[in-house]
Scaffold this active site. Structure first.
Site, PDB file in Angstrom:
ATOM      1  N   TRP A 138       0.655  -0.798   0.336  1.00 53.30           N
ATOM      2  CA  TRP A 138      -0.371   0.443   0.100  1.00 53.30           C
ATOM      3  C   TRP A 138       1.201   1.125   0.472  1.00 53.30           C
ATOM      4  O   TRP A 138       1.678   1.757   0.819  1.00 53.30           O
ATOM      5  CB  TRP A 138      -0.851  -0.011   0.807  1.00 53.30           C
ATOM      6  CG  TRP A 138      -2.212   1.330   1.326  1.00 53.30           C
ATOM      7  CD1 TRP A 138      -2.561   2.130   0.760  1.00 53.30           C
ATOM      8  CD2 TRP A 138      -1.650   2.171   2.534  1.00 53.30           C
ATOM      9  NE1 TRP A 138      -2.944   2.642   1.303  1.00 53.30           N
ATOM     10  CE2 TRP A 138      -3.310   3.238   2.353  1.00 53.30           C
ATOM     11  CE3 TRP A 138      -1.248   1.998   3.848  1.00 53.30           C
ATOM     12  CZ2 TRP A 138      -3.772   3.671   3.540  1.00 53.30           C
ATOM     13  CZ3 TRP A 138      -1.963   3.085   5.060  1.00 53.30           C
ATOM     14  CH2 TRP A 138      -2.809   4.168   4.761  1.00 53.30           C
ATOM     15  N   ASP A 219      -1.692  -5.567   9.153  1.00 55.22           N
ATOM     16  CA  ASP A 219      -2.341  -5.153   8.185  1.00 55.22           C
ATOM     17  C   ASP A 219      -4.264  -5.513   7.611  1.00 55.22           C
ATOM     18  O   ASP A 219      -3.221  -6.149   7.042  1.00 55.22           O
ATOM     19  CB  ASP A 219      -1.469  -4.317   7.442  1.00 55.22           C
ATOM     20  CG  ASP A 219      -2.485  -2.357   7.047  1.00 55.22           C
ATOM     21  OD1 ASP A 219      -3.885  -2.298   7.517  1.00 55.22           O
ATOM     22  OD2 ASP A 219      -2.068  -1.589   6.772  1.00 55.22           O
ATOM     23  N   LYS A 255     -13.742  -0.457   4.648  1.00 54.73           N
ATOM     24  CA  LYS A 255     -13.746  -1.114   3.829  1.00 54.73           C
ATOM     25  C   LYS A 255     -15.338  -1.770   4.018  1.00 54.73           C
ATOM     26  O   LYS A 255     -16.639  -2.773   2.958  1.00 54.73           O
ATOM     27  CB  LYS A 255     -12.715  -2.904   3.222  1.00 54.73           C
ATOM     28  CG  LYS A 255     -11.691  -1.703   2.448  1.00 54.73           C
ATOM     29  CD  LYS A 255     -11.948  -0.244   1.443  1.00 54.73           C
ATOM     30  CE  LYS A 255     -10.604   0.322   0.516  1.00 54.73           C
ATOM     31  NZ  LYS A 255      -9.930   0.536   1.696  1.00 54.73           N
TER      32      LYS A 255
END
Length: 416
Positions: A138, A219, A255
């Site tokens: 990311w 993560d 999300k």
């Protein structure tokens, strides 16, 4: 007449690539433009989707006569953080039962990553441990650790030849790095590649990390969103915890609840003893107090209500399954269209990868052509958001991919 600014020499930073791409898409007047850059779920009409369960929870909250706008505790809403810990670690977690977990509410997953990086910079190996990030990862990870003063390096992850996991390269980095190094691991739906280790591969990774005393920094931004199964998507985290690792987990609810703008997240630290967890928790609270004082309430209240109310929880899992299924369907349709066009190359990775993003394997020139000629907006590394595809545009996207792949091969003198 104004005097020159003392900040006249501040360098002008380039715009964020993703947000700049979105702005370019919005400014484009082409009727059939496609946005595959945005990291947010879209329905099959290409529109943002407010989860039905979130609508119900929102109505319940707004009708609660006892709702107020008082400050939350520094560590956040207790009902939220405890439910979040059970969600990611499992309701039967021995770490939770043994009082070896401390949790603190954060500004979504970004805030959790920041808090974890800052804590490790102050209290882990004198701040001298290097953090290894997957190549690629990311885009924000490196900046977050740099801001916290943590040196980063890369470990091999994506194999451009197979368009899959480079497990050998990943394990080689773990074998050759300094003992005690930090490894940031994507729990599921790896961003940006969509390539996840299998269970057997996670076991191999854990064995090397345990033997070399490497510190896991998980993560977790897509639990339930990737496969549709909350248990499957949390498997790696729960497995590492079951082996007794001291580790941390960054958790986002952007999300899987569609709460992108509410910034609801959680940070969990799993220690080997209750005493250590109390000490860690006390320092996390001090850091939090100095940075944001206390976290925002509304998103956490929504998530807490849903996670702690059986009927709402059941509806949420159905909403999750719907989102995950649509993404999987788009992968299947895109793969089918590319095969039907006999597009040069292999495209099985489209259906082998998982989650919101896919690393297509498209080169920079192919991506440039898609953006500038086809009005298809994607990042220059070939990453596409599968959520941007719909039944109405997937065929056009496949045809444009086929076109640019053939044109670039011809321009390079290659054979089709």
């Amino acid at each position: 007449m104004s005097s020159p600014s003392v900040f006249a020499d501040v360098p002008l930073a380039p715009p964020d690539a993703i947000f700049h791409l979105t702005a370019s898409y919005k400014a484009d007047t082409f009727k059939d433009k496609i946005n595959l850059g945005v990291g947010a779920y879209r329905d099959d009409d290409g529109k943002p989707w407010v989860l039905p369960v979130v609508k119900k929870a929102d109505e319940l909250l707004r009708s609660d006569p006892n709702l107020d706008h008082e400050y939350l505790p520094i560590a956040g809403l207790p009902a939220f953080t405890s439910a979040a810990a059970k969600l990611v670690l499992g309701s039967d977690s021995s770490a939770i039962a043994g009082d070896r977990v401390t949790s603190i509410q954060t500004i979504s997953g970004t805030g959790a990553n920041h808090l974890g990086a800052l804590f490790l910079s102050r209290f882990y190996k004198g701040g001298n441990a290097k953090c290894y990030l997957s190549n690629p990862t990311w885009a924000n990870h490196k900046a977050i650790f740099a801001n916290a003063g943590v040196e980063t390096a890369e470990y091999a992850y994506f194999d451009p030849k197979t368009l899959g996991l480079d497990l050998a390269g990943m394990l080689a980095a773990m074998e050759s790095c300094e003992e005690g190094s930090i490894f940031l691991l994507h729990a599921c739906a790896h961003n940006p590649t969509g390539v996840d280790p299998t269970h057997d591969q996670w076991i191999q990774i854990a064995e090397v990390m345990e033997r070399r005393s490497l510190f896991p920094f998980f993560d977790c931004a897509y639990q339930g969103f990737a496969s549709g199964s909350l248990e499957q998507d949390a498997w790696a985290i729960r497995y590492f915890a079951s082996r007794g690792f001291e580790m941390l987990v960054c958790q986002s609810f952007a999300k899987n609840f569609g709460l992108y703008g509410e910034r609801a997240g959680c940070f969990h630290f799993i220690a080997s003893t209750p005493d250590a967890v109390q000490r860690v928790g006390s320092q996390l609270a001090i850091i939090q107090r100095s940075e944001i004082s206390n976290p925002p309430a509304y998103g956490a209240r929504l998530v807490s209500l849903i996670l702690n109310t059986p009927d709402l929880y059941t509806l949420w899992t159905e909403n999750l399954s719907h989102m995950a299924s649509r993404i999987i369907t788009m992968r299947t349709l895109l793969h089918t269209e590319l095969l039907a066009l006999n597009t040069p190359g292999t495209w099985n990775h489209i259906i082998d990868q998982i989650g919101m993003f896919s690393y297509t394997g498209l080169g920079k020139e192919e991506c440039r052509k898609l953006v500038e000629e086809s009005h298809v907006y994607l990042t220059g590394n070939g990453r596409v958001s599968m959520a941007g595809l719909t039944r109405d545009n997937v065929r056009r996207f496949a045809r444009e991919v086929d076109r640019v792949v053939r044109e670039c091969a011809a321009e390079a003198g290659g054979k089709l």
